[in-house]
Write a protein that holds these residues in place. Structure first.
Motif, PDB file in Angstrom:
ATOM      1  N   LYS A 287     -53.598  52.208 -15.918  1.00 46.61           N
ATOM      2  CA  LYS A 287     -53.784  51.015 -16.478  1.00 46.61           C
ATOM      3  C   LYS A 287     -55.392  51.162 -16.940  1.00 46.61           C
ATOM      4  O   LYS A 287     -56.178  51.749 -16.168  1.00 46.61           O
ATOM      5  N   VAL A 288     -55.358  50.926 -18.131  1.00 46.50           N
ATOM      6  CA  VAL A 288     -56.815  51.023 -18.842  1.00 46.50           C
ATOM      7  C   VAL A 288     -57.206  50.070 -19.589  1.00 46.50           C
ATOM      8  O   VAL A 288     -56.538  49.046 -19.914  1.00 46.50           O
ATOM      9  N   ASP A 304     -51.128  60.182 -23.366  1.00 47.40           N
ATOM     10  CA  ASP A 304     -49.726  59.696 -23.100  1.00 47.40           C
ATOM     11  C   ASP A 304     -49.846  59.367 -21.486  1.00 47.40           C
ATOM     12  O   ASP A 304     -48.997  58.458 -21.361  1.00 47.40           O
ATOM     13  N   VAL A 305     -50.747  59.643 -20.640  1.00 46.47           N
ATOM     14  CA  VAL A 305     -50.700  59.144 -19.289  1.00 46.47           C
ATOM     15  C   VAL A 305     -50.924  57.645 -19.387  1.00 46.47           C
ATOM     16  O   VAL A 305     -50.691  56.993 -18.177  1.00 46.47           O
ATOM     17  N   THR A 306     -51.822  56.994 -20.394  1.00 44.96           N
ATOM     18  CA  THR A 306     -51.792  55.687 -20.448  1.00 44.96           C
ATOM     19  C   THR A 306     -50.618  54.899 -21.243  1.00 44.96           C
ATOM     20  O   THR A 306     -50.622  53.716 -20.759  1.00 44.96           O
ATOM     21  N   ASN A 307     -49.736  55.705 -21.670  1.00 46.72           N
ATOM     22  CA  ASN A 307     -48.561  55.326 -22.314  1.00 46.72           C
ATOM     23  C   ASN A 307     -49.033  54.044 -23.193  1.00 46.72           C
ATOM     24  O   ASN A 307     -48.195  52.946 -23.301  1.00 46.72           O
ATOM     25  N   ARG A 308     -49.879  54.091 -23.952  1.00 41.98           N
ATOM     26  CA  ARG A 308     -50.127  53.353 -25.050  1.00 41.98           C
ATOM     27  C   ARG A 308     -49.470  53.572 -26.437  1.00 41.98           C
ATOM     28  O   ARG A 308     -48.226  53.073 -26.712  1.00 41.98           O
ATOM     29  N   ILE A 309     -49.880  54.450 -27.073  1.00 43.77           N
ATOM     30  CA  ILE A 309     -49.191  55.186 -28.297  1.00 43.77           C
ATOM     31  C   ILE A 309     -49.150  56.593 -28.105  1.00 43.77           C
ATOM     32  O   ILE A 309     -50.245  57.185 -28.070  1.00 43.77           O
ATOM     33  N   ASN A 310     -47.965  57.162 -27.736  1.00 46.25           N
ATOM     34  CA  ASN A 310     -47.928  58.634 -27.306  1.00 46.25           C
ATOM     35  C   ASN A 310     -47.916  59.404 -28.613  1.00 46.25           C
ATOM     36  O   ASN A 310     -46.689  60.097 -28.799  1.00 46.25           O
ATOM     37  N   LEU A 311     -48.947  59.643 -29.086  1.00 47.57           N
ATOM     38  CA  LEU A 311     -49.048  60.575 -30.442  1.00 47.57           C
ATOM     39  C   LEU A 311     -50.147  61.271 -30.245  1.00 47.57           C
ATOM     40  O   LEU A 311     -51.549  60.871 -29.807  1.00 47.57           O
ATOM     41  N   THR A 312     -50.195  62.654 -30.456  1.00 48.47           N
ATOM     42  CA  THR A 312     -51.366  63.546 -30.311  1.00 48.47           C
ATOM     43  C   THR A 312     -52.733  63.277 -30.915  1.00 48.47           C
ATOM     44  O   THR A 312     -53.685  63.198 -30.447  1.00 48.47           O
ATOM     45  N   PRO A 313     -52.558  62.699 -32.284  1.00 48.71           N
ATOM     46  CA  PRO A 313     -53.744  62.214 -33.034  1.00 48.71           C
ATOM     47  C   PRO A 313     -54.314  60.945 -32.049  1.00 48.71           C
ATOM     48  O   PRO A 313     -55.683  60.779 -32.296  1.00 48.71           O
ATOM     49  N   ALA A 333     -63.893  51.164 -29.039  1.00 46.97           N
ATOM     50  CA  ALA A 333     -62.442  51.073 -28.722  1.00 46.97           C
ATOM     51  C   ALA A 333     -61.596  51.336 -29.858  1.00 46.97           C
ATOM     52  O   ALA A 333     -61.684  51.002 -30.950  1.00 46.97           O
ATOM     53  N   PHE A 334     -60.949  52.440 -29.540  1.00 41.79           N
ATOM     54  CA  PHE A 334     -59.989  53.069 -30.806  1.00 41.79           C
ATOM     55  C   PHE A 334     -58.834  51.926 -31.059  1.00 41.79           C
ATOM     56  O   PHE A 334     -58.218  51.253 -30.212  1.00 41.79           O
ATOM     57  N   ASP A 335     -58.820  51.739 -32.281  1.00 41.16           N
ATOM     58  CA  ASP A 335     -57.862  50.669 -33.003  1.00 41.16           C
ATOM     59  C   ASP A 335     -56.380  51.114 -32.984  1.00 41.16           C
ATOM     60  O   ASP A 335     -56.151  52.085 -33.717  1.00 41.16           O
ATOM     61  N   HIS A 336     -55.584  50.604 -32.182  1.00 44.04           N
ATOM     62  CA  HIS A 336     -54.073  51.123 -32.056  1.00 44.04           C
ATOM     63  C   HIS A 336     -53.196  50.528 -32.989  1.00 44.04           C
ATOM     64  O   HIS A 336     -52.029  50.690 -33.026  1.00 44.04           O
ATOM     65  N   ASP A 337     -53.784  49.609 -33.994  1.00 48.90           N
ATOM     66  CA  ASP A 337     -52.670  48.981 -34.824  1.00 48.90           C
ATOM     67  C   ASP A 337     -52.609  49.959 -36.214  1.00 48.90           C
ATOM     68  O   ASP A 337     -53.491  50.819 -36.622  1.00 48.90           O
ATOM     69  N   ASN A 338     -51.575  49.783 -36.752  1.00 49.42           N
ATOM     70  CA  ASN A 338     -51.187  50.420 -37.935  1.00 49.42           C
ATOM     71  C   ASN A 338     -51.541  51.807 -37.961  1.00 49.42           C
ATOM     72  O   ASN A 338     -52.033  52.663 -38.810  1.00 49.42           O
TER      73      ASN A 338
END
Length: 460
Positions: A287-288, A304-313, A333-338
């Motif tokens: 949890k983060v 991936d250990v945070t299971n947000r968006i599991n992509l290398t970039p 804070a990295f923007d995980h949208d789009n």
């Protein structure tokens, strides 16, 4: 200088961990990194990179076959699994060496063994038994394949094992309907293996746009993959001739190889998170907050250990944001949208933004959908039945583009460029005012008409 051995200790040398460790070391921080496998992580060692090489291998076989329509004649074509497998591993080892060099040349200490948390500031290196202390700890251990606990599960392999198969199976049963299952089904069917793909749901690629899911289901069949739905495995039994897999509906399938592609889970079960005061969810994901900080203030987690968006970039960007936040006094804070992404089916999927179903949940009828489906000109002379599907979703009177979904040749390449447009909140009018490049598949993106004019059905 602090009383700790390191300013930063990174557990895991995958894409996110290496980026974070390198950037911190370049800032003059004392950095330690532990990795139990080859540096490079899932992407380089057992994921994106070797997988994409397998896709290329399958594509070459199809290209040879389809070249006849363009006047080519190729006799006595053969494929050798061992050659492809070994060449891929040579490249994997080369790339892993580069990751090691990146860390070491920048002054980070690389420990080639598993590490676990002892407390909030202490790490134990499990092979040597040595402990190290750090002011800040970054968890970047990624995930690992998960398989259901059924009788005979020890006879199945997981995606990590695919790249080391001693022989190419004549028959392969792939359990799962996600992107890993779909990709490997396409690869091995393209290499000449008889593939059955069995999935507990009714459509492949859960979570994707519904029309994309239907298109992928159709292309799997065109690739000769026997897709079977609404069944779950209950037992795997070894026989003299291979394996027999029993399913929940009473059916049985004989095969030479069983691949469990039933998902991945964060790799935290032996990490010592509880001892360090780091909370995880029911699936083991750390949890983060938006800055990748865990419930222990000096411990962070990316990838991936945070299971947000599991992509290398994404892991790489999260790692860079962590450095900005912790060491540059610039909370980021990295923007995980789009985020644009691809599924390397054959042909591939490219997607960015939200699905039509999600769009209608958010905006109701204030949504317009544009689609097209056509046979690319390359496929006319080759005789290929594969088509290209494109879908653009807009919202509001200004018709801001909020989702683009592609299935077909070059979709993975196109979606990277389209992702820039979506991130910039461009409108359908911006797309329409862009002159087409002819003749290309991509030109269709800027000439799309509303779906109702294409006489297709709304799918949510």
């Amino acid at each position: 200088m602090s009383d700790y051995d390191y300013d930063l200790f990174v557990i895991g040398a995958g894409s996110g961990g290496v980026r974070s460790g390198r950037l911190a070391a370049q800032l003059g921080k004392r950095v330690g990194v532990a990795e139990e496998s080859l540096p490079g992580g899932t992407c380089v060692v057992r994921g994106c990179v070797p997988k994409k090489y397998l896709v290329y291998g399958a594509d070459f076989g199809e290209a040879i076959e389809k070249s006849k329509g363009f006047g080519w004649s190729v006799e006595n074509v053969t494929f050798d699994w061992g050659t492809l497998r070994d060449n891929i591993q040579t490249e994997v080892n080369r790339l892993s060496g580069i990751y090691s060099t990146i860390l070491e040349k920048n002054g980070a200490d690389l420990f080639r063994e598993r590490a676990e948390l002892v407390d909030a500031h202490t790490i134990r290196l499990c092979k040597s038994g040595v402990t190290k202390t750090a002011e800040t700890i970054l968890i970047a251990v990624g995930g690992s394949p998960w398989s259901p606990n059924i009788k005979g599960i020890e006879h199945a392999i997981v995606s990590d094992d695919i790249f080391h198969l001693p022989e190419q199976p004549k028959r392969m049963l792939i359990i799962g309907g996600g992107y890993i299952a779909c990709e490997f089904a396409g690869v091995f069917a393209g290499l000449g293996t008889d593939v059955i793909q069995a999935y507990r749901g009714g459509r492949l690629l859960n979570g994707f746009d519904a029309e994309v899911r239907d298109e992928v289901g159709a292309l799997q069949k065109r690739n000769g993959i026997d897709t079977r739905f609404n069944i779950s495995p209950t037992e795997i039994r070894k026989t003299d001739g291979g394996f027999i897999v029993a399913f929940s509906d009473g059916s049985k399938i004989g095969t030479d190889c069983v691949l469990m592609a039933t998902g991945r889970r964060p790799k935290t079960d032996t990490l010592g998170v509880k001892a360090a005061g780091v909370d995880v969810d029911s699936n083991g994901a750390v949890k983060v907050d938006k800055f990748s900080r865990t419930t222990q203030p000096n411990i962070y987690a990316v990838g991936d250990v945070t299971n947000r968006i599991n992509l290398t970039p994404v892991a790489i960007r999260e790692g860079a944001a962590f450095i900005e936040t912790v060491y540059k006094d610039n909370p980021t804070a990295f923007d995980h949208d789009n985020i644009a992404s691809a599924v390397f089916t054959r042909p591939p999927v490219g997607t960015c933004g939200i699905s039509e179903g999600e769009a209608r949940k958010r905006y109701g009828d204030d949504v317009t959908v544009y689609t097209t489906s056509f046979r690319p000109m390359k496929n006319v002379l080759s005789g290929s039945e594969h088509r290209c599907f494109m879908k653009v979703i807009t919202q509001g009177k200004k018709e801001i583009v909020i989702g683009v979904h592609l299935v077909g040749d070059d979709s993975a390449e196109m979606i990277q460029m389209v992702g820039i447009a979506i991130k910039a909140k461009l409108t359908k009018a911006d797309f329409d005012s862009t002159c087409a490049v002819h003749p290309t598949i991509a030109e269709e993106i800027v000439t799309l008409k509303p779906r109702e004019l294409n006489k297709t059905t709304v799918v949510t």
